[in-house]
Scaffold this active site. Structure first.
Site, short mmCIF file in Angstrom:
data_model
loop_
_atom_site.label_atom_id
_atom_site.label_comp_id
_atom_site.label_asym_id
_atom_site.label_seq_id
_atom_site.Cartn_x
_atom_site.Cartn_y
_atom_site.Cartn_z
N HIS A 87 -18.26 51.88 -30.83
CA HIS A 87 -18.25 53.33 -30.69
C HIS A 87 -19.55 53.78 -30.03
O HIS A 87 -20.62 53.34 -30.40
CB HIS A 87 -18.13 54.02 -32.05
CG HIS A 87 -18.00 55.50 -31.94
ND1 HIS A 87 -16.81 56.13 -31.68
CD2 HIS A 87 -18.94 56.49 -31.97
CE1 HIS A 87 -17.00 57.44 -31.58
NE2 HIS A 87 -18.28 57.68 -31.76
N ASP A 166 -12.07 65.35 -40.38
CA ASP A 166 -13.03 65.35 -39.27
C ASP A 166 -12.50 66.14 -38.09
O ASP A 166 -13.26 66.83 -37.41
CB ASP A 166 -13.37 63.93 -38.83
CG ASP A 166 -14.36 63.97 -37.67
OD1 ASP A 166 -15.46 64.51 -37.88
OD2 ASP A 166 -14.02 63.53 -36.56
N ARG A 173 -17.62 72.62 -35.96
CA ARG A 173 -19.03 72.36 -35.61
C ARG A 173 -19.28 72.64 -34.13
O ARG A 173 -20.33 73.15 -33.75
CB ARG A 173 -19.39 70.90 -35.93
CG ARG A 173 -19.51 70.63 -37.42
CD ARG A 173 -19.51 69.13 -37.70
NE ARG A 173 -20.55 68.44 -36.96
CZ ARG A 173 -20.47 67.18 -36.52
NH1 ARG A 173 -19.41 66.46 -36.77
NH2 ARG A 173 -21.45 66.64 -35.85
N SER A 188 -18.88 61.84 -39.47
CA SER A 188 -17.77 62.06 -38.56
C SER A 188 -17.37 60.74 -37.88
O SER A 188 -16.19 60.36 -37.88
CB SER A 188 -18.21 63.09 -37.50
OG SER A 188 -17.36 63.10 -36.39
N LYS A 192 -14.01 57.89 -39.18
CA LYS A 192 -12.96 57.48 -38.25
C LYS A 192 -12.98 55.97 -38.03
O LYS A 192 -11.94 55.31 -37.96
CB LYS A 192 -13.12 58.20 -36.90
CG LYS A 192 -12.75 59.66 -36.97
CD LYS A 192 -13.01 60.39 -35.67
CE LYS A 192 -14.48 60.57 -35.40
NZ LYS A 192 -14.83 61.59 -34.41
N1 URA Z 1 -18.86 61.87 -32.01
C1 URA Z 1 -18.09 62.08 -33.11
O1 URA Z 1 -17.02 61.51 -33.26
N2 URA Z 1 -18.55 62.92 -34.04
C2 URA Z 1 -19.72 63.55 -33.94
O2 URA Z 1 -20.07 64.30 -34.82
C3 URA Z 1 -20.51 63.34 -32.78
C4 URA Z 1 -20.05 62.47 -31.84
#
Ligand code: URA
Length: 428
Positions: A87, A166, A173, A188, A192
């Site tokens: 990621h 999220d 946000r 966040s 995931k």
């Molecule tokens: N990427 C995400 O998935 N969440 C965040 O809060 C920032 C970047």
């Protein structure tokens, strides 16, 4: 006795004043917000309180777990390959997932790359892949499992049941100035990634003007908190801190980035994109327990074979020409010397304004829009010679894009000192 219920205002003021939230209280907050029992304005006040006061490690672990538990955790145990995932926290020109997923699959691992769309100046992997004619982002869980077994890699949309808390909180946000809070980003991303069910995870934490984290100190803190959350959830996690002061590679924009990813898979491509792809692949392969050098696999052409099969498996035509924008404008150097600076944020915003990104969720993006760089920091440039080409289908956007590049380019008499692409590595 049923679960304890809390009060939204008391929760907001407790955090606002620097207090700790109890585990129960955090679970209640996330659950009630996801169900719609807490109003957006209350949750946004709460996010702002967390932005200023933070969450300690125990609060963060509980918050992340509550977000994870808002949806379901995928079960990849039926795949015969070890699943590993990467990621990136988001950057400009960051198309690494495209060559990386097929490369790591060609090395023998399974790579379930559940991705999102771009919002703001950072591009989204799905937007890039969707510029391939016919390619479909949506896969059922069963189709994903089959593809991981037969092809080894899938880049696809995260389903609605993957951390739904999220999805709701991130959208809130985004419009309330509360993206850049370390605990909110960490929870966040990790909710995931843990839900994806991979055994290993490599995090590419971007640092610099084009990233959420502007300084190495903040990036290091984000990285170590995410590594801690991954380990605690049983996912072997490693993080690299990588430079995002300048765009990655030469292509910024959806189809343009696919084109550059193809160059890398064919054995060419810009040095920085190749270096980061191979570095991240080595980390993933190690986490998967495989004894193979991804650089050799890339050179063998096997990653390109996997790419073609991966695109075809999702309805795409890997041989079809990529869409091109209808209008182009060349930006030239104002003086001769060395390119000392090419600001990632300026270039990212310019590409976004050209149509490569979206201002609102759900908007369409232009496949061909974006920027091709003809020089990178350290290169010698000559007055009036091309620095970059801007592409768009909507030429009325050209002026706004050029305005974003104001002050983004530095040219000086001496080459800049070279900064490494990989700044640090954080492991448990
Ligand atoms: N990427 C995400 O998935 N969440 C965040 O809060 C920032 C970047």
């Amino acid at each position: 006795m049923g679960p304890m219920t809390y009060n939204a205002v008391e929760t907001i003021t407790r955090k606002r004043d620097g207090g700790r939230l109890a585990d129960d209280q955090i679970r209640w907050l996330i659950d009630a917000y996801t169900r719609g029992d807490i109003a957006d304005e209350q949750m946004s006040a709460c996010a702002m309180a967390v932005f200023f006061q933070g969450l300690d490690d125990a609060e963060l672990a509980c918050w992340t777990r509550a977000m994870l538990d808002s949806g379901k955790r995928m079960d990849l145990s039926t795949t015969s390959r070890v699943a590993v995932d990467k990621h990136s926290t988001g950057g400009v020109g960051d198309k690494i997932t495209l060559p990386l997923a097929p490369l790591v699959a060609a090395c023998g691992a399974a790579v379930p790359q559940l991705s999102g769309r771009g919002l703001g100046h950072t591009g989204g992997t799905l937007d890039k892949m969707e510029s391939i004619p016919g390619w479909q982002a949506y896969l059922s869980d069963a189709a994903l499992l089959t593809q991981l077994e037969t092809v080894g890699a899938a880049i696809c949309a995260a389903g609605a049941d993957l951390a739904p808390a999220d999805k709701k909180l991130y959208a809130l946000r985004d419009v309330t100035g509360t993206i850049e809070a370390i605990p909110l980003i960490a929870s966040s991303i990790m909710s995931k990634k843990i839900a994806e069910g991979a055994a290993g995870l490599v995090l590419d934490v971007k640092v610099g003007t084009g990233a959420f984290m502007k300084t190495p100190e903040r990036a290091r803190e984000l990285a170590s908190r995410m590594v801690g959350l991954g380990q605690a959830a049983g996912v072997r996690t490693v993080a690299l801190l990588t430079d995002m002061n300048t765009p990655l590679g030469n292509a910024i924009g959806n189809a343009l980035e696919v084109g550059e990813a193809l160059e890398v898979l064919a054995g060419g491509g810009p040095d920085d994109v190749v270096e980061l792809t191979v570095t991240l692949a080595r980390e993933m392969v190690t986490l998967a327990g495989l004894d193979i050098d991804p650089a050799d696999v890339l050179a063998s052409g096997r990653a390109m074979d996997v790419w073609r099969r991966m695109v075809e498996a999702q309805g795409g035509d890997p041989a079809a020409p990529l869409p091109q924008a209808r209008f182009a404008e060349v930006v030239t150097a104002e003086s001769s010397g060395y390119l000392t600076r090419l600001d990632a944020l300026g270039v990212g915003v310019a590409s976004w304004r050209l149509g490569a990104g979206r201002a609102r969720q759900g908007e369409a993006v232009q496949a061909g829009a974006g920027i091709m760089l003809h020089a990178k920091p350290g290169d010698a440039v000559k007055s009036c010679e091309p620095l970059m080409t801007l592409y768009t289908d909507t030429p009325e956007r050209m002026e706004d894009a050029l305005a974003a590049l104001d002050g983004a380019v530095g040219i000086g008499p001496e080459p800049p000192t070279r900064t490494p692409l990989v700044l640090d590595r954080i492991e448990p």
